[in-house]
Scaffold this motif. Structure first.
Motif, PDB file in Angstrom:
ATOM      1  N   GLY A  58       0.909  -1.057  -0.131  1.00  0.00           N
ATOM      2  CA  GLY A  58       0.047   0.149   0.071  1.00  0.00           C
ATOM      3  C   GLY A  58       0.983   1.481  -0.015  1.00  0.00           C
ATOM      4  N   ASP A  59       0.082   2.440  -0.208  1.00  0.00           N
ATOM      5  CA  ASP A  59       0.882   3.637  -0.116  1.00  0.00           C
ATOM      6  C   ASP A  59       0.226   4.712   0.385  1.00  0.00           C
ATOM      7  N   GLY A  60      -0.836   4.654   0.832  1.00  0.00           N
ATOM      8  CA  GLY A  60      -1.804   5.570   1.510  1.00  0.00           C
ATOM      9  C   GLY A  60      -1.968   5.540   2.847  1.00  0.00           C
ATOM     10  N   ILE A  61      -2.566   6.447   3.595  1.00  0.00           N
ATOM     11  CA  ILE A  61      -2.847   6.439   4.978  1.00  0.00           C
ATOM     12  C   ILE A  61      -4.177   5.417   5.258  1.00  0.00           C
ATOM     13  N   ASN A  62      -5.080   5.229   4.198  1.00  0.00           N
ATOM     14  CA  ASN A  62      -6.028   4.216   4.419  1.00  0.00           C
ATOM     15  C   ASN A  62      -5.441   2.708   4.542  1.00  0.00           C
ATOM     16  N   ASP A  63      -4.232   2.703   3.843  1.00  0.00           N
ATOM     17  CA  ASP A  63      -3.691   1.352   3.939  1.00  0.00           C
ATOM     18  C   ASP A  63      -2.746   1.086   5.303  1.00  0.00           C
ATOM     19  N   SER A  64      -2.581   2.066   5.938  1.00  0.00           N
ATOM     20  CA  SER A  64      -1.775   1.854   6.997  1.00  0.00           C
ATOM     21  C   SER A  64      -1.970   0.795   8.347  1.00  0.00           C
ATOM     22  N   ALA A  66      -4.152  -1.877   7.432  1.00  0.00           N
ATOM     23  CA  ALA A  66      -3.865  -3.295   6.969  1.00  0.00           C
ATOM     24  C   ALA A  66      -2.302  -3.508   6.846  1.00  0.00           C
ATOM     25  N   LEU A  67      -1.453  -2.637   6.559  1.00  0.00           N
ATOM     26  CA  LEU A  67      -0.087  -2.642   6.469  1.00  0.00           C
ATOM     27  C   LEU A  67       0.475  -3.249   7.850  1.00  0.00           C
ATOM     28  N   ALA A  68      -0.048  -2.681   8.607  1.00  0.00           N
ATOM     29  CA  ALA A  68       0.418  -3.321  10.211  1.00  0.00           C
ATOM     30  C   ALA A  68      -0.023  -4.516  10.669  1.00  0.00           C
ATOM     31  N   GLN A  69      -1.415  -4.888  10.169  1.00  0.00           N
ATOM     32  CA  GLN A  69      -1.962  -6.238  10.377  1.00  0.00           C
ATOM     33  C   GLN A  69      -1.585  -7.478   9.562  1.00  0.00           C
ATOM     34  N   ALA A  70      -0.938  -7.005   8.392  1.00  0.00           N
ATOM     35  CA  ALA A  70      -0.299  -7.964   7.787  1.00  0.00           C
ATOM     36  C   ALA A  70       0.950  -8.603   8.335  1.00  0.00           C
ATOM     37  N   ASP A  71       1.328  -9.932   7.950  1.00  0.00           N
ATOM     38  CA  ASP A  71       2.618 -10.322   8.374  1.00  0.00           C
ATOM     39  C   ASP A  71       3.884  -9.723   7.842  1.00  0.00           C
ATOM     40  N   VAL A  72       3.660  -9.185   6.559  1.00  0.00           N
ATOM     41  CA  VAL A  72       4.665  -8.270   5.809  1.00  0.00           C
ATOM     42  C   VAL A  72       3.938  -7.237   5.471  1.00  0.00           C
ATOM     43  N   GLY A  73       4.407  -5.923   5.752  1.00  0.00           N
ATOM     44  CA  GLY A  73       3.689  -4.467   5.032  1.00  0.00           C
ATOM     45  C   GLY A  73       4.878  -4.114   4.159  1.00  0.00           C
ATOM     46  N   VAL A  74       4.584  -3.926   2.998  1.00  0.00           N
ATOM     47  CA  VAL A  74       5.231  -3.412   1.655  1.00  0.00           C
ATOM     48  C   VAL A  74       4.597  -1.906   1.537  1.00  0.00           C
ATOM     49  N   ALA A  75       5.343  -0.780   1.652  1.00  0.00           N
ATOM     50  CA  ALA A  75       5.076   0.518   1.250  1.00  0.00           C
ATOM     51  C   ALA A  75       5.728   1.121   0.068  1.00  0.00           C
ATOM     52  N   ILE A  76       5.021   1.848  -0.919  1.00  0.00           N
ATOM     53  CA  ILE A  76       5.556   2.181  -1.930  1.00  0.00           C
ATOM     54  C   ILE A  76       6.353   3.360  -1.692  1.00  0.00           C
ATOM     55  N   GLY A  77       7.624   3.653  -2.354  1.00  0.00           N
ATOM     56  CA  GLY A  77       8.471   4.520  -2.038  1.00  0.00           C
ATOM     57  C   GLY A  77       7.777   6.114  -2.089  1.00  0.00           C
ATOM     58  N   ALA A  78       6.800   6.152  -3.101  1.00  0.00           N
ATOM     59  CA  ALA A  78       6.204   7.502  -3.431  1.00  0.00           C
ATOM     60  C   ALA A  78       5.010   7.935  -2.626  1.00  0.00           C
ATOM     61  N   GLY A  79       4.593   6.819  -1.619  1.00  0.00           N
ATOM     62  CA  GLY A  79       3.587   7.008  -0.812  1.00  0.00           C
ATOM     63  C   GLY A  79       3.795   7.962   0.478  1.00  0.00           C
ATOM     64  N   ASP A  81       4.009   9.317   4.315  1.00  0.00           N
ATOM     65  CA  ASP A  81       4.981   9.071   5.686  1.00  0.00           C
ATOM     66  C   ASP A  81       4.438   7.892   6.487  1.00  0.00           C
ATOM     67  N   VAL A  82       3.015   8.084   6.607  1.00  0.00           N
ATOM     68  CA  VAL A  82       2.586   7.034   7.648  1.00  0.00           C
ATOM     69  C   VAL A  82       2.647   5.660   6.953  1.00  0.00           C
ATOM     70  N   ALA A  83       2.480   5.519   5.726  1.00  0.00           N
ATOM     71  CA  ALA A  83       2.561   4.099   5.340  1.00  0.00           C
ATOM     72  C   ALA A  83       3.796   3.653   5.576  1.00  0.00           C
ATOM     73  N   MET A  84       4.895   4.329   5.063  1.00  0.00           N
ATOM     74  CA  MET A  84       6.326   3.922   5.277  1.00  0.00           C
ATOM     75  C   MET A  84       6.707   3.450   6.519  1.00  0.00           C
ATOM     76  N   GLU A  85       6.298   4.479   7.589  1.00  0.00           N
ATOM     77  CA  GLU A  85       6.376   4.075   8.996  1.00  0.00           C
ATOM     78  C   GLU A  85       5.751   2.864   9.325  1.00  0.00           C
ATOM     79  N   THR A  86       4.924   2.648   8.754  1.00  0.00           N
ATOM     80  CA  THR A  86       4.196   1.254   9.276  1.00  0.00           C
ATOM     81  C   THR A  86       4.618   0.061   8.637  1.00  0.00           C
ATOM     82  N   ALA A  87       4.968   0.082   7.392  1.00  0.00           N
ATOM     83  CA  ALA A  87       5.539  -1.005   6.763  1.00  0.00           C
ATOM     84  C   ALA A  87       6.733  -1.519   7.101  1.00  0.00           C
TER      85      ALA A  87
END
Length: 239
Positions: A58-64, A66-79, A81-87
């Motif tokens: 994911g790359d957005g705030i709305n994905d954060s 789900a990124l935290a819940q998943a076993d592996v969270g992957v954030a897009i570099g252009a996403g 900051d919240v998503a990148m901190e969570t992933a």
């Protein structure tokens, strides 16, 4: 699977262009709906009766969430900051193909770690008793201290050299096939081959399905003319 807050029609069209079956498209969901979808996938079991492990991209705030819940969270570099901190993994580029590169690199590094561990364990299991004098009753000679120190240094150097061989790693490259046969004359992606270092194709994403299968229905092609893959109705296996 595709999880998106967009409407079902848009999500289905995009999923069809990249080879995701319509039954695996979950649209019109809020952030908590994405979390529930990830939890449902985690409750499933694979062929080995083990809990499925889920990676979320994911790359957005709305994905954060789900990124935290998943076993592996992957954030897009252009996403965001919240998503990148969570992933747990952040892709420097904004290419989804880098997800496959990251998975292949992780497997390569893990294999190297196991190799180094086995080598170091075996080396020290043999060298330490010799340095302690286990062969002295037989040979009546003890290992000189400088030789023991040299053997210890060689152990560290060998592991270091083994790790440096990772510099020879080559990421997978992708062979894409575009055509107009699947979309009534419109140009689009038809096939993607993932090729590893040994030039072997290990994974193929094939979107050769008919319009009925794109809508989530059963294949309606004539059996002798069906080219959909995979197709359960006519027994066509995966490419």
């Amino acid at each position: 699977y595709m999880l998106t807050g967009d409407n079902v029609r848009t999500a289905t069209v995009v999923a069809g262009d990249i080879g995701i079956p319509p039954r695996n498209v979950i649209a019109d969901v809020l952030p908590e709906g994405k979390v529930d979808a990830v939890k449902n996938l985690q409750r499933q079991v694979d062929g080995k009766k083990k809990r499925c492990r889920v990676a979320m991209i994911g790359d957005g705030i709305n994905d954060s969430p789900a990124l935290a819940q998943a076993d592996v969270g992957v954030a897009i570099g252009a996403g965001t900051d919240v998503a990148m901190e969570t992933a747990g993994i952040v892709l420097v580029n904004s290419k989804l193909t880098d997800v496959i590169v990251a998975m292949d690199l992780a497997r390569t590094i893990y294999s190297r770690i196991r190799l180094n561990f086995v080598w170091a364990l075996g080396y020290n299991s043999l060298a330490i008793p010799v340095a302690a004098g286990v062969l002295y009753p037989v040979l009546h000679k003890a290992l000189p201290p400088f030789m023991a120190a040299l053997a210890m240094a060689l152990s560290s150097v060998s592991v270091l050299v083994s790790s440096l061989l990772l510099n020879r790693y080559r990421p997978p490259h992708f062979k894409k096939k575009f055509g107009r046969r699947l979309r009534k004359g419109r140009l689009g992606l038809e096939r993607v081959d993932v090729v590893l270092q040994n030039d072997s194709v290990v994974q193929t994403v094939n979107v050769e399905v008919c319009e009925s299968m794109r809508r989530g229905e059963s294949c309606r092609c004539q059996p002798e003319l069906c080219e959909c893959r995979p197709c359960k109705e006519h027994g066509n296996p995966k490419p």
